[in-house]
Design an enzyme around this catalytic site. Structure first.
Site, PDB file in Angstrom:
ATOM      1  N   TYR A 139     -42.299  10.571   2.268  1.00 24.67           N
ATOM      2  CA  TYR A 139     -40.909  10.942   1.980  1.00 24.67           C
ATOM      3  C   TYR A 139     -39.949   9.875   2.508  1.00 24.67           C
ATOM      4  O   TYR A 139     -39.043   9.427   1.787  1.00 24.67           O
ATOM      5  CB  TYR A 139     -40.590  12.291   2.605  1.00 24.67           C
ATOM      6  CG  TYR A 139     -39.118  12.611   2.610  1.00 24.67           C
ATOM      7  CD1 TYR A 139     -38.471  13.006   1.437  1.00 24.67           C
ATOM      8  CD2 TYR A 139     -38.360  12.493   3.764  1.00 24.67           C
ATOM      9  CE1 TYR A 139     -37.116  13.275   1.424  1.00 24.67           C
ATOM     10  CE2 TYR A 139     -37.012  12.765   3.766  1.00 24.67           C
ATOM     11  CZ  TYR A 139     -36.378  13.151   2.595  1.00 24.67           C
ATOM     12  OH  TYR A 139     -35.033  13.398   2.598  1.00 24.67           O
ATOM     13  N   THR A 155     -30.094  23.982   3.518  1.00 26.05           N
ATOM     14  CA  THR A 155     -30.522  24.272   2.148  1.00 26.05           C
ATOM     15  C   THR A 155     -31.977  24.747   2.199  1.00 26.05           C
ATOM     16  O   THR A 155     -32.536  24.966   3.269  1.00 26.05           O
ATOM     17  CB  THR A 155     -30.422  23.013   1.280  1.00 26.05           C
ATOM     18  OG1 THR A 155     -31.398  22.054   1.733  1.00 26.05           O
ATOM     19  CG2 THR A 155     -29.026  22.396   1.356  1.00 26.05           C
TER      20      THR A 155
END
Length: 288
Positions: free
Chosen positions: A156, A191
Site C-alpha cells: 500500500y 472512514t
C-alpha cells in the site's frame, strides 16, 4: 459498467468525475460537489452509489481493476453524454495488509492497479478533452502512508508513493497547457478505510513475521473508528479549493494536521541516514 441518467446538467454547470464514490472521502466529495456541480460518482459498490444517487449524483458503476481500454471506453461514454469534464477526483483506493514476502503477485498487481494504474488511466482518458479545452483540474489522492514504507503495509505505502511521484510529473507536464493537477496528501480520517472490504489481508501468512507484524495489526484495529479526521470537512475543503480557479489551486494539498508532521519526520529520518555516511557519499566522484 452501468451509467445512470437521472440528473440533468445545466449548460454552464461544472462537471466532476469522482472515483471511490461508494464510501469514504470519495462519497463525501461527490455529495459536497453536487451543491455547485454536476457529479458523476464512480464506484464498484452499487449500494454506496445509491447513496450518491440520492444526493443528486449521476452514478457510474465501474471496477477500476478493469483494463485501460475498458476504462477509456467508459469515460468516453460519460464525456459523450455530458460534453466535457472539468474536474477529476481520483479518491479510490484500499490498503493491502501483510509483509512484503507474504504478498502474492496477484495481490500486488491488484493494489497497484487500483491505487496507481487506475488514477493514471482515468487521467489519460480525460486529458485529451482538457487539453482541447485548455483547462481542467485533476485531484489525485495519495496519503500519509506513502511517506515511508511501513511494515505490514509495504504494498500500500509503495503504491501511494508511486501515485505521488507520477502526479508530480503530471503537474509539470500539463501545467503549461492550462491544466492543474493537485496532489492531495490525506491524513487519518474516520472512514471505512480500515474496515473489512477496504482493508484486505494477504492470503498467505508466514509465522516468522508474527512477532513483527502483530503489534501493527493491533494498532490498525485500534485506529479503526478512532481516526481524528472528519471526511465531510475534508470534502468541503477540497471542493472549496477547486473553486479558487486553476491558477490558485495548489499543487500540493495536505488534508489533516497529521500530514505535515508525518512527511517532515520521514524526510528528517532519511536525511539523518544519509548524513551518517557522508564520507562514503562524498568519495565517489572522479578524481580531478
Amino acid at each position: 459498467m452501468s451509467l445512470s441518467s437521472s440528473v440533468s446538467i445545466k449548460p454552464h454547470q461544472p462537471v466532476w468525475l469522482v472515483t471511490g464514490a461508494s464510501s469514504g472521502l470519495g462519497l463525501a466529495v461527490a455529495i459536497e460537489a453536487t451543491k455547485t456541480a454536476a457529479v458523476f460518482a464512480i464506484g464498484r459498490d452499487q449500494h454506496g452509489l445509491e447513496v450518491a444517487a440520492k444526493a443528486g449524483c449521476r452514478t457510474v458503476q465501474l471496477d477500476l481493476r478493469a483494463s485501460a481500454d475498458h476504462i477509456s471506453a467508459v469515460l468516453a461514454d460519460v464525456i459523450k453524454t455530458v460534453g466535457r469534464v472539468d474536474v477529476l477526483v481520483n479518491a479510490a483506493g484500499y490498503i493491502l495488509e501483510g509483509a512484503v514476502e507474504e504478498t502474492s503477485e496477484q495481490e500486488l498487481e491488484d493494489v497497484f492497479t487500483t491505487n496507481v494504474f487506475a488514477p493514471i488511466r482515468l487521467a489519460r482518458a480525460v486529458l485529451p478533452h482538457m487539453r482541447q479545452a485548455g483547462s481542467g483540474v485533476i485531484f489525485n489522492v495519495a496519503g500519509i502512508g506513502g511517506f515511508s514504507g511501513s511494515p505490514n503495509a509495504g504494498a500500500y505505502c509503495s503504491s501511494k508513493a508511486a501515485l505521488a511521484t507520477l502526479t508530480e510529473a503530471l503537474q509539470r507536464e500539463t501545467g503549461p497547457l492550462g491544466i492543474r493537477v493537485c496532489l492531495v496528501q490525506l491524513g487519518h480520517f474516520r472512514t471505512s478505510f480500515l474496515k473489512a472490504g477496504h482493508r484486505v489481508h494477504t492470503a498467505h501468512r508466514i509465522a516468522d513475521y508474527d512477532p513483527v507484524l502483530e503489534p501493527l495489526r493491533k494498532a490498525f484495529n485500534g485506529l479503526n473508528g478512532q481516526q481524528p479526521g472528519d471526511p465531510v470537512k475534508a470534502a468541503r475543503a477540497l471542493v472549496d479549493v477547486a473553486s479558487w480557479g486553476i491558477d490558485k489551486i495548489p499543487h500540493l494539498l495536505a488534508l489533516g494536521p497529521d500530514v505535515p508532521a508525518a512527511e517532515l519526520n520521514a524526510h528528517e529520518a532519511k536525511r539523518q541516514a544519509m548524513l551518517a555516511f557522508e564520507d562514503i557519499t562524498n568519495s565517489t566522484d572522479l578524481e580531478a
